[in-house]
Scaffold this motif. Structure first.
Motif, PDB file in Angstrom:
ATOM      1  N   TYR A 158     -16.759 -13.566  -4.294  1.00 58.42           N
ATOM      2  CA  TYR A 158     -15.433 -14.110  -4.569  1.00 58.42           C
ATOM      3  C   TYR A 158     -15.576 -15.471  -5.235  1.00 58.42           C
ATOM      4  O   TYR A 158     -16.639 -16.095  -5.183  1.00 58.42           O
ATOM      5  N   LEU A 159     -14.488 -15.934  -5.825  1.00 60.56           N
ATOM      6  CA  LEU A 159     -14.372 -17.303  -6.323  1.00 60.56           C
ATOM      7  C   LEU A 159     -13.130 -17.918  -5.688  1.00 60.56           C
ATOM      8  O   LEU A 159     -12.090 -17.259  -5.604  1.00 60.56           O
ATOM      9  N   VAL A 160     -13.263 -19.151  -5.234  1.00 60.69           N
ATOM     10  CA  VAL A 160     -12.107 -19.880  -4.716  1.00 60.69           C
ATOM     11  C   VAL A 160     -11.755 -20.931  -5.759  1.00 60.69           C
ATOM     12  O   VAL A 160     -12.557 -21.816  -6.056  1.00 60.69           O
ATOM     13  N   ARG A 161     -10.564 -20.778  -6.327  1.00 57.25           N
ATOM     14  CA  ARG A 161     -10.112 -21.683  -7.389  1.00 57.25           C
ATOM     15  C   ARG A 161      -8.709 -22.171  -7.020  1.00 57.25           C
ATOM     16  O   ARG A 161      -7.807 -21.362  -6.808  1.00 57.25           O
ATOM     17  N   ASP A 162      -8.553 -23.475  -6.935  1.00 58.53           N
ATOM     18  CA  ASP A 162      -7.256 -24.071  -6.590  1.00 58.53           C
ATOM     19  C   ASP A 162      -6.687 -23.506  -5.299  1.00 58.53           C
ATOM     20  O   ASP A 162      -5.487 -23.258  -5.182  1.00 58.53           O
ATOM     21  N   GLY A 163      -7.579 -23.232  -4.327  1.00 57.76           N
ATOM     22  CA  GLY A 163      -7.133 -22.730  -3.034  1.00 57.76           C
ATOM     23  C   GLY A 163      -6.833 -21.251  -2.965  1.00 57.76           C
ATOM     24  O   GLY A 163      -6.409 -20.742  -1.936  1.00 57.76           O
ATOM     25  N   ARG A 164      -7.047 -20.527  -4.055  1.00 54.49           N
ATOM     26  CA  ARG A 164      -6.791 -19.101  -4.127  1.00 54.49           C
ATOM     27  C   ARG A 164      -8.101 -18.329  -4.220  1.00 54.49           C
ATOM     28  O   ARG A 164      -9.059 -18.820  -4.797  1.00 54.49           O
ATOM     29  N   VAL A 165      -8.141 -17.118  -3.670  1.00 55.09           N
ATOM     30  CA  VAL A 165      -9.351 -16.281  -3.676  1.00 55.09           C
ATOM     31  C   VAL A 165      -9.234 -15.239  -4.772  1.00 55.09           C
ATOM     32  O   VAL A 165      -8.207 -14.557  -4.893  1.00 55.09           O
ATOM     33  N   PHE A 166     -10.295 -15.110  -5.560  1.00 47.33           N
ATOM     34  CA  PHE A 166     -10.366 -14.127  -6.640  1.00 47.33           C
ATOM     35  C   PHE A 166     -11.661 -13.344  -6.511  1.00 47.33           C
ATOM     36  O   PHE A 166     -12.688 -13.912  -6.121  1.00 47.33           O
ATOM     37  N   ALA A 167     -11.638 -12.062  -6.843  1.00 48.98           N
ATOM     38  CA  ALA A 167     -12.860 -11.264  -6.892  1.00 48.98           C
ATOM     39  C   ALA A 167     -13.714 -11.788  -8.026  1.00 48.98           C
ATOM     40  O   ALA A 167     -13.206 -12.088  -9.107  1.00 48.98           O
ATOM     41  N   ALA A 168     -15.000 -11.901  -7.789  1.00 47.90           N
ATOM     42  CA  ALA A 168     -15.912 -12.417  -8.827  1.00 47.90           C
ATOM     43  C   ALA A 168     -16.424 -11.286  -9.694  1.00 47.90           C
ATOM     44  O   ALA A 168     -16.470 -10.164  -9.328  1.00 47.90           O
ATOM     45  N   VAL A 187     -20.268 -12.807   0.755  1.00 44.80           N
ATOM     46  CA  VAL A 187     -20.184 -12.326   2.134  1.00 44.80           C
ATOM     47  C   VAL A 187     -20.902 -10.988   2.237  1.00 44.80           C
ATOM     48  O   VAL A 187     -20.652 -10.079   1.444  1.00 44.80           O
ATOM     49  N   SER A 188     -21.787 -10.875   3.217  1.00 42.95           N
ATOM     50  CA  SER A 188     -22.421  -9.612   3.572  1.00 42.95           C
ATOM     51  C   SER A 188     -22.428  -9.525   5.093  1.00 42.95           C
ATOM     52  O   SER A 188     -22.805 -10.486   5.765  1.00 42.95           O
ATOM     53  N   LEU A 189     -21.987  -8.383   5.624  1.00 42.16           N
ATOM     54  CA  LEU A 189     -21.838  -8.226   7.066  1.00 42.16           C
ATOM     55  C   LEU A 189     -22.621  -7.019   7.567  1.00 42.16           C
ATOM     56  O   LEU A 189     -22.864  -6.072   6.816  1.00 42.16           O
ATOM     57  N   LEU A 190     -22.972  -7.061   8.844  1.00 48.82           N
ATOM     58  CA  LEU A 190     -23.706  -5.963   9.463  1.00 48.82           C
ATOM     59  C   LEU A 190     -22.798  -4.749   9.616  1.00 48.82           C
ATOM     60  O   LEU A 190     -21.717  -4.851  10.203  1.00 48.82           O
ATOM     61  N   ILE A 191     -23.218  -3.623   9.082  1.00 49.03           N
ATOM     62  CA  ILE A 191     -22.468  -2.376   9.255  1.00 49.03           C
ATOM     63  C   ILE A 191     -22.776  -1.828  10.639  1.00 49.03           C
ATOM     64  O   ILE A 191     -21.877  -1.648  11.455  1.00 49.03           O
ATOM     65  N   THR A 192     -24.036  -1.529  10.895  1.00 45.37           N
ATOM     66  CA  THR A 192     -24.558  -1.188  12.224  1.00 45.37           C
ATOM     67  C   THR A 192     -26.025  -1.628  12.220  1.00 45.37           C
ATOM     68  O   THR A 192     -26.616  -1.783  11.140  1.00 45.37           O
ATOM     69  N   PRO A 193     -26.628  -1.806  13.383  1.00 45.05           N
ATOM     70  CA  PRO A 193     -28.040  -2.183  13.387  1.00 45.05           C
ATOM     71  C   PRO A 193     -28.935  -1.165  12.673  1.00 45.05           C
ATOM     72  O   PRO A 193     -29.899  -1.537  12.012  1.00 45.05           O
ATOM     73  N   SER A 194     -28.616   0.128  12.767  1.00 45.71           N
ATOM     74  CA  SER A 194     -29.459   1.128  12.118  1.00 45.71           C
ATOM     75  C   SER A 194     -29.202   1.226  10.614  1.00 45.71           C
ATOM     76  O   SER A 194     -30.118   1.498   9.845  1.00 45.71           O
ATOM     77  N   VAL A 195     -27.982   1.008  10.169  1.00 47.17           N
ATOM     78  CA  VAL A 195     -27.658   1.079   8.742  1.00 47.17           C
ATOM     79  C   VAL A 195     -28.047  -0.214   8.040  1.00 47.17           C
ATOM     80  O   VAL A 195     -28.528  -0.215   6.918  1.00 47.17           O
TER      81      VAL A 195
END
Length: 147
Positions: A137-147, A121-129
């Protein structure tokens, strides 16, 4: 002391001004009245019949310009999608509401239908930034883990 008489037009004008002032006083108020925070789905993906993953922007109750991003994972349970895990992407109220809910808000949202399922996931901070660094992340058995 003689009572002061207010002319009819003046009384109406004062009533209108008072109503506007009272409405304006609550314009920037938080959700203290118990109303649900404003939210908007900004991305979604379905990985076969295993997972549905959504990103939702949640407007801050304290700061009208701030927002949080919720990543939710759903799994199938008896033919219906049921939430199995959720995490906050970045810091709570660490995003700006308007860029996050505008055009081009999602810079990258990639998933794969493997087990474990990688998620970026990468999201827009602001148009200028520009865009945030990718969160992985990793989704394993329905759970989210930091990769």
């Amino acid at each position: 002391m003689k009572p002061t008489r207010i002319r009819r037009g003046t009384a109406a004008a004062l009533t209108t001004l008072m109503a506007v002032a009272l409405a304006g006083a609550g314009a920037g108020a938080s959700n203290a009245d118990g109303a649900a925070p404003q939210k908007r789905r900004i991305a979604s993906s379905v990985l076969g019949s295993d997972y549905r993953i959504t990103l939702t922007a949640l407007r801050s109750a304290e700061d009208e310009y701030a927002a949080s991003v919720r990543l939710q994972v759903y799994t199938r349970d008896g033919g219906a999608w049921k939430e199995s895990d959720r995490v906050t992407v970045g810091d709570v109220d660490g995003w700006f509401w308007y860029p996050l809910t505008g055009t081009g808000a999602v810079c990258q949202f990639s998933t794969a239908g493997t087990e474990p399922a990688p998620l970026t996931v990468s999201l827009l901070i602001t148009p200028s930034v520009g865009c945030s660094e990718p969160a992985r992340y990793l989704v394993r058995d329905g759970r989210v883990f930091a990769a």
